[in-house]
Write a protein that holds these residues in place. Structure first.
Motif, PDB file in Angstrom:
ATOM      1  N   ARG A 243       1.062  -1.544  -0.301  1.00 50.20           N
ATOM      2  CA  ARG A 243       0.140  -0.290  -0.030  1.00 50.20           C
ATOM      3  C   ARG A 243       0.942   0.935  -0.304  1.00 50.20           C
ATOM      4  O   ARG A 243       0.883   2.218   0.280  1.00 50.20           O
TER       5      ARG A 243
ATOM      6  N   ASN B  24     -11.796 -12.191  -1.347  1.00 53.19           N
ATOM      7  CA  ASN B  24      -9.553 -11.575  -1.569  1.00 53.19           C
ATOM      8  C   ASN B  24      -9.232 -13.427  -2.003  1.00 53.19           C
ATOM      9  O   ASN B  24      -8.202 -13.242  -2.210  1.00 53.19           O
TER      10      ASN B  24
ATOM     11  N   HIS C  78     -19.546 -11.989  -8.959  1.00 52.72           N
ATOM     12  CA  HIS C  78     -18.806 -11.497  -8.336  1.00 52.72           C
ATOM     13  C   HIS C  78     -17.796 -11.064  -8.639  1.00 52.72           C
ATOM     14  O   HIS C  78     -17.170 -10.152  -8.459  1.00 52.72           O
TER      15      HIS C  78
ATOM     16  N   THR D 214     -16.112  -7.584  -8.951  1.00 52.72           N
ATOM     17  CA  THR D 214     -14.946  -7.000  -8.745  1.00 52.72           C
ATOM     18  C   THR D 214     -13.489  -6.415  -9.931  1.00 52.72           C
ATOM     19  O   THR D 214     -12.954  -5.694  -9.027  1.00 52.72           O
TER      20      THR D 214
ATOM     21  N   ARG E 289      -8.578   2.402   2.439  1.00 56.76           N
ATOM     22  CA  ARG E 289     -10.273   1.673   2.112  1.00 56.76           C
ATOM     23  C   ARG E 289      -9.959   0.409   2.999  1.00 56.76           C
ATOM     24  O   ARG E 289      -8.675  -0.638   2.296  1.00 56.76           O
TER      25      ARG E 289
ATOM     26  N   ARG F 121     -15.283  -4.880   9.296  1.00 57.60           N
ATOM     27  CA  ARG F 121     -16.004  -6.144   9.434  1.00 57.60           C
ATOM     28  C   ARG F 121     -16.300  -6.138  11.400  1.00 57.60           C
ATOM     29  O   ARG F 121     -16.214  -7.458  11.974  1.00 57.60           O
TER      30      ARG F 121
ATOM     31  N   LEU G 295     -25.330  -6.288  -4.858  1.00 54.32           N
ATOM     32  CA  LEU G 295     -24.300  -5.769  -3.557  1.00 54.32           C
ATOM     33  C   LEU G 295     -24.990  -5.032  -3.299  1.00 54.32           C
ATOM     34  O   LEU G 295     -26.454  -4.701  -2.585  1.00 54.32           O
TER      35      LEU G 295
HETATM   36  C1  LIG Z   1     -18.178  -8.775  -4.874  1.00 52.73           C
HETATM   37  C2  LIG Z   1     -17.572  -8.554  -3.614  1.00 52.73           C
HETATM   38  C3  LIG Z   1     -18.166  -9.569  -2.571  1.00 52.73           C
HETATM   39  C4  LIG Z   1     -18.170  -9.299  -1.649  1.00 52.73           C
HETATM   40  N1  LIG Z   1     -18.502  -9.815  -0.487  1.00 52.73           N
HETATM   41  C5  LIG Z   1     -18.481 -10.525   1.052  1.00 52.73           C
HETATM   42  C6  LIG Z   1     -18.978 -10.800   1.830  1.00 52.73           C
HETATM   43  O1  LIG Z   1     -19.972 -11.368   1.299  1.00 52.73           O
HETATM   44  N2  LIG Z   1     -18.976 -10.793   2.389  1.00 52.73           N
HETATM   45  C7  LIG Z   1     -18.121 -10.449   3.456  1.00 52.73           C
HETATM   46  O2  LIG Z   1     -17.110  -9.887   4.786  1.00 52.73           O
HETATM   47  N3  LIG Z   1     -17.074  -9.884   2.966  1.00 52.73           N
HETATM   48  C8  LIG Z   1     -17.618  -9.410   1.253  1.00 52.73           C
HETATM   49  N4  LIG Z   1     -16.024  -9.060   0.229  1.00 52.73           N
HETATM   50  C9  LIG Z   1     -15.447  -8.255   0.174  1.00 52.73           C
HETATM   51  C10 LIG Z   1     -13.730  -8.898   0.185  1.00 52.73           C
HETATM   52  O3  LIG Z   1     -14.234  -9.849   1.777  1.00 52.73           O
HETATM   53  C11 LIG Z   1     -13.303  -7.983   0.789  1.00 52.73           C
HETATM   54  O4  LIG Z   1     -12.606  -7.013  -0.279  1.00 52.73           O
HETATM   55  C12 LIG Z   1     -11.423  -8.667   0.361  1.00 52.73           C
HETATM   56  O5  LIG Z   1     -11.286  -9.771   1.459  1.00 52.73           O
HETATM   57  C13 LIG Z   1     -10.520  -7.642   0.671  1.00 52.73           C
HETATM   58  O6  LIG Z   1     -10.435  -7.060   2.142  1.00 52.73           O
HETATM   59  P1  LIG Z   1     -10.436  -5.543   1.875  1.00 52.73           P
HETATM   60  O7  LIG Z   1     -11.801  -5.175   1.302  1.00 52.73           O
HETATM   61  O8  LIG Z   1     -10.389  -5.416   3.370  1.00 52.73           O
HETATM   62  O9  LIG Z   1      -8.694  -4.746   1.167  1.00 52.73           O
HETATM   63  C14 LIG Z   1     -16.686  -8.689  -0.900  1.00 52.73           C
HETATM   64  C15 LIG Z   1     -16.333  -8.032  -1.882  1.00 52.73           C
HETATM   65  C16 LIG Z   1     -16.538  -7.782  -3.324  1.00 52.73           C
HETATM   66  C17 LIG Z   1     -15.745  -7.070  -3.879  1.00 52.73           C
END
Ligand SMILES: Cc1cc2nc3c(=O)[nH]c(=O)nc-3n(C[C@H](O)[C@H](O)[C@H](O)COP(=O)(O)O)c2cc1C
Length: 335
Positions: free
Chosen positions: A12, A36, A68, A72, A125, A129, A312
């Protein structure tokens, strides 16, 4: 800093003063992405970058039609665009579909730098959770979030009234219960959990336990405990607490159903997430009502969009940050 924090902050690092294409790719890979898994590949050209899906990183249980993956890719494309804009290399995005392959073509130009604030938010960003502070975010900030999410082809529905958030929570609990009753969903999720810093650093992907507020454990102990403490009741209780501590929810819905619409949703969501970061507002996914196919039509009806597909469900509010997630090295995603 421990070795995990060092690794997470190295990826980062701020953009250099004259960034090259690989710097833009690194910023693209900081995008949110399902489980991820980082299901992306980047092909470099002269002043151009193609973003392609990496179907070897599919998650068929939670995402059987690759929805997804394309959301993404939209998030990654928006990061790339913002990083390029902030570096005086304004980018143009085109979605190309040839036969069955959909890819995003980003071409770079030259112009005065802009979008600096959003670009600075890219490395800050995160998906947070945890419980939030239970306070409203305020009308002014809400207006800025709405503006940020505004994107052609995407509807962003903001819900902040408590009775409506309780109704969304009911869909979340129903969806989570269905997912927890599905052994394939649970098995797939478990396979993407990284129970300790060592395995998160080694793979550079997956869901590091501490990013979800869970303790780090040796992998064998994490797997053993996962089967015992990861129960439907415990998860529903946690999500209920998290929702009731949030200021609101935003539901993103594309006007067209298919990869192009899903990419637009990713772009809109990422702009929302970065603007939220600028304002000190955190967000996390609550996608169960849109991931469980049997539940989706009832959720769409409730939203007043019968026959359409909401893409979403994101909660937002204020709280302290959590540990940052890992990414794979940039070299690993270049083809
Ligand atoms: C299309 C999509 C669906 C996702 N679904 C979930 C989900 O159902 N539950 C969750 O806790 N995070 C979800 N995420 C978040 C990802 O887990 C998270 O972006 C990834 O672990 C990377 O972490 P960061 O966002 O903190 O960088 C989702 C992200 C995207 C783009």
């Amino acid at each position: 800093m421990n070795s995990y924090e060092r690794a997470a902050s190295a990826i980062r690092a701020p953009l250099p003063s004259e960034p090259g294409l690989l710097d833009f790719v690194r910023f693209a890979t900081l995008a949110p992405n399902s489980h991820n898994t980082q299901p992306w590949k980047f092909r470099l050209g002269a002043d151009a970058i193609d973003i392609l899906p990496d179907f070897s990183r599919r998650t068929p249980a939670v995402d059987p039609d690759d929805h997804h993956i394309f959301v993404t890719l939209g998030c990654a494309a928006e990061n790339l665009l913002i990083a390029a804009n902030a570096s005086g290399r304004p980018a143009d995005i085109r979605v190309e579909t040839e036969e069955t392959e959909t890819r995003i073509q980003v071409s770079l130009g030259h112009a005065p730098a802009r979008d600096q604030e959003l670009c600075n938010a890219i490395p800050a960003r995160q998906s947070t959770r945890s419980d939030y502070d239970g306070e409203d975010v305020g009308a002014e900030d809400l207006t800025q979030l709405r503006r940020a999410a505004s994107m052609p082809g995407v509807q962003a529905i903001f819900l902040t009234e408590r009775p409506k958030l309780e109704a969304v929570l009911e869909f979340i609990v129903q969806g989570n219960s269905a997912q927890m009753d599905d052994p394939a969903f649970v098995r797939e999720l478990k396979s993407w959990i990284r129970f300790n810093a060592g395995s998160a650093i080694e793979t550079g992907d997956g869901l590091f336990a501490k990013c979800s507020g869970n303790p780090a454990l040796p992998t064998w102990a994490g797997r053993f405990l996962f089967d015992r403490v990861f129960t439907k009741e415990a998860e529903n209780k946690k999500y209920t607490r998290q929702m009731r501590s949030s200021a609101g929810v935003v539901v993103f819905a594309a006007e067209t159903d298919g990869p192009e619409g899903w990419i637009q949703v990713g772009r809109s969501f990422e702009r929302f997430a970065l603007q939220a970061t600028v304002l000190g507002i955190r967000h996390a996914h609550m996608n169960m009502p849109i991931e469980v196919a049997e539940l989706r039509p009832a959720f769409a009806d409730w939203l007043g969009m019968p026959g359409r597909r909401p893409n979403l469900v994101i909660r937002f509010g204020r709280t302290a940050p959590m540990p940052m997630s890992m990414r794979r090295p940039v070299d690993d995603v270049i083809v």
